[in-house]
Design a protein around this motif. Structure first.
Motif, short mmCIF file in Angstrom:
data_model
loop_
_atom_site.label_atom_id
_atom_site.label_comp_id
_atom_site.label_asym_id
_atom_site.label_seq_id
_atom_site.Cartn_x
_atom_site.Cartn_y
_atom_site.Cartn_z
N GLY A 107 -42.36 2.01 14.40
CA GLY A 107 -41.28 2.97 14.55
C GLY A 107 -40.17 2.80 13.53
O GLY A 107 -39.65 3.78 12.98
N LEU A 108 -39.80 1.56 13.25
CA LEU A 108 -38.74 1.31 12.26
C LEU A 108 -39.18 1.71 10.86
O LEU A 108 -38.38 2.23 10.07
CB LEU A 108 -38.35 -0.18 12.28
CG LEU A 108 -37.61 -0.66 13.52
CD1 LEU A 108 -37.35 -2.16 13.45
CD2 LEU A 108 -36.29 0.08 13.70
N LEU A 109 -40.45 1.48 10.53
CA LEU A 109 -40.95 1.90 9.22
C LEU A 109 -40.92 3.41 9.08
O LEU A 109 -40.56 3.95 8.02
CB LEU A 109 -42.38 1.37 9.01
CG LEU A 109 -42.50 -0.13 8.74
CD1 LEU A 109 -43.97 -0.54 8.67
CD2 LEU A 109 -41.78 -0.50 7.44
N VAL A 110 -41.28 4.11 10.16
CA VAL A 110 -41.22 5.58 10.12
C VAL A 110 -39.78 6.05 9.97
O VAL A 110 -39.49 6.97 9.18
CB VAL A 110 -41.86 6.17 11.40
CG1 VAL A 110 -41.63 7.68 11.46
CG2 VAL A 110 -43.35 5.86 11.43
N MET A 111 -38.84 5.44 10.70
CA MET A 111 -37.43 5.82 10.59
C MET A 111 -36.92 5.64 9.17
O MET A 111 -36.09 6.44 8.69
CB MET A 111 -36.58 4.98 11.56
CG MET A 111 -36.79 5.31 13.02
SD MET A 111 -35.77 4.29 14.13
CE MET A 111 -34.13 4.97 13.77
N SER A 112 -37.39 4.61 8.48
CA SER A 112 -36.90 4.33 7.13
C SER A 112 -37.36 5.37 6.11
O SER A 112 -36.86 5.39 4.98
CB SER A 112 -37.36 2.94 6.68
OG SER A 112 -38.77 2.90 6.47
N HIS A 113 -38.30 6.23 6.48
CA HIS A 113 -38.85 7.21 5.53
C HIS A 113 -38.32 8.62 5.75
O HIS A 113 -38.76 9.56 5.09
CB HIS A 113 -40.38 7.21 5.62
CG HIS A 113 -41.03 6.04 4.94
ND1 HIS A 113 -41.15 4.81 5.55
CD2 HIS A 113 -41.55 5.91 3.69
CE1 HIS A 113 -41.75 3.97 4.71
NE2 HIS A 113 -42.00 4.60 3.59
N TRP A 114 -37.36 8.79 6.70
CA TRP A 114 -36.83 10.12 6.96
C TRP A 114 -35.35 10.18 6.58
O TRP A 114 -34.61 9.24 6.80
CB TRP A 114 -36.99 10.50 8.43
CG TRP A 114 -38.42 10.68 8.86
CD1 TRP A 114 -39.14 9.88 9.69
CD2 TRP A 114 -39.31 11.73 8.47
NE1 TRP A 114 -40.41 10.35 9.85
CE2 TRP A 114 -40.54 11.50 9.11
CE3 TRP A 114 -39.19 12.85 7.63
CZ2 TRP A 114 -41.65 12.33 8.94
CZ3 TRP A 114 -40.29 13.69 7.49
CH2 TRP A 114 -41.51 13.42 8.12
#
Length: 466
Positions: A107-114
C-alpha cells in the motif's frame, strides 16, 4: 543486608528482562505497528494540504482510519482461521502479522506513485489498503504480545511495545516531514515502505506462541454456553460452522457480558467516547500548523520531535500515578486534560487571527507550549486508558475482545472527524477547537460514573467479607 541483596537482585533481573528475545521482538513489532498509522492520518493530511487539496476533502480522509475502528468484524477470522502453508510454517499469530506487513508495504509503495491533485481517489484507495493491513497486523500482534510470555513479563512487554510504537510515530511524523522537505513526498513514502519491509525480518526471527489446544478451548466454550443457556447445548454434535461461530464470535462477547452484567453496556459506551475529543482534533492539527505559516521542518522540530518526548513524559508520569492512585483517578485526570488542552489550540488560532483574515504567525515558543500541554495530557490519557482496557480483557479471548475495545475507542472519533474540514471551512479553527473540547465532556462524566460503580463494588465486597 540480606534484604538489600535480594532487592539488588530483583532490580538487576528487572533490567535484564529488557534484553530477552521476546521483549526485543515486541519492541520492533511495536515499531511495525506504529509506522503506518500516521502515514494514513496526520502525515497524509500534511501532504494533501501542501499539494493544495481543500480542507473539506482532507477531512473526509479521516474515514480511512475507520478501518482501524471496524477491525472487530474480521478479528475472529484472524483469531481462528489458518492460512495455508504460512500457519504451518510460522504459527497462527506470526502468519497473520506477516500478511499484514506485506499489505502495508504494498500500500505504501502504491501511495508513493500517485500525485494527489490528479489521483486523489487512487491515493485514498491505497491508504485504505495500508490501514486495513495495519489493523489486521494489530489484531494478531495484540494477541501475540500476551501469549508469547508469562503474566510476570507483561509489564516489560507493554513498555517495549509502547516505546517501539512511539518511535515509529516519530519516524512516520517528523521523519516523513524531513524527507519531504529535503526531497519530495513520493520519496518519503517509498522510504517508509522500505522500513516497513524490514519489519518482515523481525516477524521471521520471532518465536511462535504456545496456545491452548483446540480440544481444551472447545470444552471451555461448551461449558460457558451451557451455563448461559441453562441446559446442555451439545456443541460437539453440532456442525463445524456452528462450533466455529460460537467459539470465535459469540463466546468472547458472551464472556465479557457474563462477567460485567448490564454495566457492560456503560463500559462500552465509555470506551467509545473517551477518545472522541482528541481524535476529532487530530485530523486538523497539521493543516492548522500549515495554515499558521509553519514550514515542514518547523512542524517536525516542534510538533513531532518535541511532542514525542512530552508524550513519553506523560506516559511515565501516568505510570507513577496508576501505582499510587489506581487506574480510575489518572483516567479522570487524562480526560479532563485532553478536553482542556484543545482550548489552547483555540487560543492559538485567536492569537494568530487566523479566522479574522489577519494571519500573524505565532512564535515557535508559543507553539511549543501548546504542543507540550497537548502531548503531555495525551500521554497521561492514553496510558491510563490502555491500562483500563487491559484490565477488562480475558486472556482466553484477547484477540477478539481487545479488537472490540480498540475498535470502539476510535470509531465515533474517526466518523465525526470526517466532518472536521467542513467545520473549519464553515466556522473557522477557533470554533472547531472549542467544539472538540466540548466533545470531551461526556468522557469526563462517564469516568465519574465508573469511579462510583467501583466504590459500590468495593463496599459490597467488604460487606460480604464481614
Amino acid at each position: 543486608m540480606m534484604a538489600l541483596s535480594r532487592s539488588a537482585g530483583s532490580w538487576r533481573e528487572a533490567l535484564l528482562v529488557y534484553f530477552r528475545k521476546p521483549v526485543i521482538v515486541i519492541a520492533l513489532l511495536g515499531f511495525s505497528a506504529g509506522l503506518p498509522f500516521l502515514l494514513v492520518f496526520t502525515t497524509l493530511t500534511a501532504w494533501l494540504r501542501l499539494e493544495g487539496i481543500e480542507r473539506t476533502s482532507i477531512g473526509f480522509f479521516a474515514w480511512v482510519g475507520l478501518t482501524y475502528s471496524v477491525k472487530i468484524f474480521w478479528a475472529p477470522v484472524v483469531d481462528r482461521l489458518k492460512i495455508p502453508l504460512l500457519t504451518k510454517a510460522f504459527g497462527q499469530r506470526r502468519s497473520w502479522i506477516l500478511i499484514g506487513q506485506l499489505g502495508i508495504v504494498a500500500g505504501l509503495l502504491v501511495m508513493s506513485h500517485w500525485h494527489p491533485p490528479q489521483s486523489l481517489l487512487w491515493l485514498a484507495a491505497a491508504a485504505v489498503l495500508v490501514a486495513f493491513s495495519s489493523a489486521t497486523q494489530d489484531i494478531a500482534l495484540d494477541a501475540y504480545r500476551i501469549e508469547i510470555v508469562k503474566d510476570t513479563m507483561q509489564g516489560a512487554m507493554s513498555a517495549a511495545y509502547i516505546f517501539g510504537y512511539r518511535l515509529a510515530l516519530l519516524v512516520a511524523g517528523a521523519g516523513a516531514l524531513y524527507l519531504a522537505s529535503w526531497g519530495d513526498w513520493p520519496t518519503a513514502y517509498s522510504i517508509m515502505a522500505a522500513l516497513a519491509a524490514l519489519m518482515v525480518l523481525v516477524t521471521l526471527w520471532a518465536d511462535a506462541t504456545v496456545r491452548k489446544s483446540a480440544q481444551q478451548r472447545a470444552a471451555d466454550e461448551a461449558l460457558m454456553v451451557d451455563q448461559v443457556m441453562g441446559r446442555p447445548m451439545h456443541l460437539a454434535q453440532r456442525p463445524a460452522w456452528q462450533r466455529w461461530l460460537l467459539g470465535a464470535v459469540i463466546c468472547p462477547f458472551l464472556e465479557f457480558f457474563q462477567r460485567n452484567g448490564a454495566f457492560a453496556l456503560l463500559i462500552l459506551l465509555f470506551i467509545a467516547l473517551f477518545r472522541l475529543s482528541d481524535i476529532t482534533m487530530g485530523i486538523m492539527a497539521n493543516p492548522f500548523y500549515i495554515d499558521l505559516g509553519y514550514s515542514e521542518e518547523e512542524m517536525a522540530n516542534v510538533a513531532k520531535i518535541f511532542g514525542f518526548f512530552m508524550t513519553i513524559a506523560g506516559s511515565a508520569l501516568c505510570g507513577v500515578l496508576v501505582v499510587r492512585y489506581g487506574i480510575l483517578r489518572p483516567l479522570l485526570l487524562g480526560a479532563v486534560l485532553v478536553s482542556a488542552t484543545n482550548l489552547l489550540f483555540a487560543l492559538l488560532a485567536v492569537q494568530a487571527g487566523l479566522d479574522m483574515g489577519t494571519q500573524l504567525k505565532p512564535s515557535l515558543a508559543w507553539l511549543a507550549l501548546v504542543i507540550s500541554a497537548d502531548n503531555l495530557s495525551g500521554g497521561i490519557a492514553s496510558t491510563a486508558f490502555i491500562a483500563y482496557l487491559s484490565s477488562l480483557t480475558n486472556r482466553s479471548y484477547t484477540a477478539t475482545q481487545y479488537a472490540l475495545f480498540s475498535s470502539l475507542m476510535t470509531l465515533p472519533g474517526k466518523f465525526i472527524s470526517g466532518f472536521s474540514g467542513w467545520v473549519v471551512d464553515s466556522s473557522g479553527y477557533t470554533e472547531f477547537f472549542i467544539l472538540a473540547s466540548v466533545l470531551g465532556i461526556p468522557a469526563i462524566a462517564l469516568v465519574v460514573v465508573l469511579m462510583w460503580h467501583h466504590r459500590q463494588e468495593e463496599q459490597q465486597k467488604r460487606s460480604a467479607e464481614l
